[in-house]
Design an enzyme around this catalytic site. Structure first.
Site, mmCIF file in Angstrom:
data_model
loop_
_atom_site.group_PDB
_atom_site.id
_atom_site.type_symbol
_atom_site.label_atom_id
_atom_site.label_comp_id
_atom_site.label_asym_id
_atom_site.label_seq_id
_atom_site.Cartn_x
_atom_site.Cartn_y
_atom_site.Cartn_z
ATOM 1 N N TYR A 141 0.955 -1.570 -0.138
ATOM 2 C CA TYR A 141 -0.311 0.088 -0.197
ATOM 3 C C TYR A 141 1.183 1.347 -0.179
ATOM 4 O O TYR A 141 0.851 2.074 -0.392
ATOM 5 C CB TYR A 141 -0.203 0.304 0.929
ATOM 6 C CG TYR A 141 -2.460 -0.599 0.527
ATOM 7 C CD1 TYR A 141 -2.035 -2.141 0.784
ATOM 8 C CD2 TYR A 141 -3.221 -0.064 1.340
ATOM 9 C CE1 TYR A 141 -3.418 -3.068 0.752
ATOM 10 C CE2 TYR A 141 -4.504 -0.549 1.199
ATOM 11 C CZ TYR A 141 -4.697 -2.470 1.007
ATOM 12 O OH TYR A 141 -5.863 -2.834 1.025
ATOM 13 N N LYS A 190 3.954 -15.573 1.874
ATOM 14 C CA LYS A 190 4.607 -15.750 1.246
ATOM 15 C C LYS A 190 5.735 -15.968 1.072
ATOM 16 O O LYS A 190 6.636 -16.000 -0.279
ATOM 17 C CB LYS A 190 3.222 -15.056 -0.085
ATOM 18 C CG LYS A 190 3.612 -15.554 -1.393
ATOM 19 C CD LYS A 190 2.806 -16.496 -1.648
ATOM 20 C CE LYS A 190 2.801 -17.978 -2.421
ATOM 21 N NZ LYS A 190 1.482 -19.046 -3.128
ATOM 22 N N ASP A 222 -1.852 -18.429 0.037
ATOM 23 C CA ASP A 222 -3.104 -18.954 -0.678
ATOM 24 C C ASP A 222 -3.764 -20.127 -0.160
ATOM 25 O O ASP A 222 -5.102 -20.492 0.305
ATOM 26 C CB ASP A 222 -2.455 -19.479 -2.270
ATOM 27 C CG ASP A 222 -1.083 -19.785 -1.783
ATOM 28 O OD1 ASP A 222 -0.415 -20.507 -0.577
ATOM 29 O OD2 ASP A 222 -0.686 -21.147 -2.744
ATOM 30 N N ASP A 246 -5.973 -7.167 3.915
ATOM 31 C CA ASP A 246 -7.122 -6.747 3.258
ATOM 32 C C ASP A 246 -7.872 -7.563 2.423
ATOM 33 O O ASP A 246 -9.269 -7.955 2.412
ATOM 34 C CB ASP A 246 -6.608 -6.031 2.171
ATOM 35 C CG ASP A 246 -7.589 -4.929 1.129
ATOM 36 O OD1 ASP A 246 -8.789 -4.572 2.340
ATOM 37 O OD2 ASP A 246 -7.737 -5.120 0.220
#
Ligand code: IPM
Ligand code: MG
Length: 368
Positions: A141, A190, A222, A246
């Site tokens: 962000y 990740k 995931d 988010d």
């Protein structure tokens, strides 16, 4: 107790849901003899229209001085063509940055009378009760971004970057939160692909020595998205970066039955910010069909987490449970046999329920 609360209604359904939150805060103040002073200021598209900027200086200054800030929602098609940085959403991002808010807490908890609207079968849903701790001041962000055209080909990029101290401060909050709950922390990353995630994982792991009672687990994002849907009860506190948080919080909200039900609290160096996690839903604006529950629960989070008023927060939340148990529903979550009412009527029914039970408590001497 005397508190100053800044209200930032924003755009779309923002003003409607902000009114609902303010009603519940006023009712709590009235019952328990607190003095809450409200100040309403523009943000987002509404601020662009009235001042030319999505976060006017007066708004940020007032928020910095306040005891707590409540925000409805920002954004809408009217401002969609504006460049990044001038859109309503950048007003919210600048506010988060300007208040030094790096913690975003999103509790996702089943409201028992609403069990039937969850898309999950009851045996999978269990007693849905988890908290997402989302890093709010860094990551993609706020990373370096750009857009260039070379030899007629346009290229755009955003970067995900975290420093060790940025990870440590959000992880410390998540560990502490887990200590106060079921002592299970799942850190989402990740790390099989991203360098920033590898630092994230190393840092969170190193900190586990300081919180020996918390059982730490790591999960790829995931897989976490899948596990949330398959078996949400395995989670207690989920810790994630800004971007992953988010996405996962919208997914987790769906389990509770609607994104309109989920509140959030953000903490940092000055006034905490409370906001429902839903957006501005422009198509619903003005129809009184927006669900005020995410906003109402953001108000009770404010009572509990910002002001330490646990009894007041419980009072409002238990009243909400009873209103739902009596069958009242806003249109988005209505079920066969339910008593469908608009958001403003729902809020008024809740306010009356809070008042009614409070009068009983005073008269018969229980609870207060
Ligand atoms: C949220 C929202 C915001 C975010 C938008 C409106 C900028 O989706 O609070 O989850 O992405 O943080
Ligand atoms: Mg979001």
């Amino acid at each position: 107790m005397k508190k100053t609360i800044v209200l930032l209604p924003g755009d779309g359904i923002g003003p409607e849901v902000t009114r609902a939150a303010a009603t519940i805060l006023r009712e709590s103040a009235h019952e328990f003899n607190h003095r809450f002073e409200f100040q309403e200021l523009p943000i987002g598209g509404a601020a662009i229209d009235s001042t030319g900027k999505p976060l006017p200086n007066e708004t940020l200054d007032a928020c910095r001085k306040a005891d707590a800030v409540f925000l409805g929602a920002v954004g809408g098609p009217k401002w969609d063509a504006l460049p990044l940085g001038k859109r309503p959403e950048s007003g919210l991002l600048d506010l988060r940055k300007g208040l030094g808010l790096f913690v975003n807490l999103r509790p996702v908890k089943l409201l028992e009378p609403l069990r039937g609207i969850s898309p999950l079968k009851p045996e999978r849903l269990g007693d849905l009760d988890l908290e997402i701790v989302r890093e709010l001041a860094g990551g993609m962000y706020f990373g370096e971004r750009g857009n260039i055209t070379e030899k007629g080909v346009e290229r755009a990029w955003d970067t995900e970057s975290y420093t060790t101290p940025e990870i440590e401060r959000i992880a410390a909050f998540a560990y502490t939160r887990a200590e106060s709950r079921s002592r299970r922390l799942c850190s989402v990353d990740k790390a099989n692909v991203l360098s920033s995630s590898q630092l994230w994982r190393r840092t969170v792991t190193a900190m586990s020595a300081v919180y020996p009672s918390v059982k730490l687990e790591h999960m790829y994002v995931d897989n976490a998205a899948m596990q949330l849907t398959l078996r949400p009860s395995q989670f207690d506190v989920l810790l994630s970066s800004n971007m992953f948080g988010d996405i996962l919080s919208d997914a987790a909200a769906a389990l509770a039955g609607s994104i309109g039900l989920i509140p959030s609290a953000s903490f940092g160096s000055c006034a905490p910010l409370f906001e429902p996690i839903h957006g501005s839903a422009p198509s619903l604006a003005g129809t009184d069909s927006a669900n005020p529950i995410g906003s109402i629960l953001s108000a009770t989070l404010m009572l509990r987490e910002a002001f330490g008023l646990a009894l007041e927060a419980d009072w409002a939340e238990q009243s909400l449970q009873r209103v739902l148990a009596s069958g009242f529903r806003t249109p988005d979550i209505t079920e066969p046999g339910a008593r469908a009412v608009g958001g403003s009527v729902f809020t008024e029914i809740l306010r009356e329920e809070m008042q009614r039970t409070f009068e009983h408590a005073e008269r018969y001497g229980w609870g207060v």
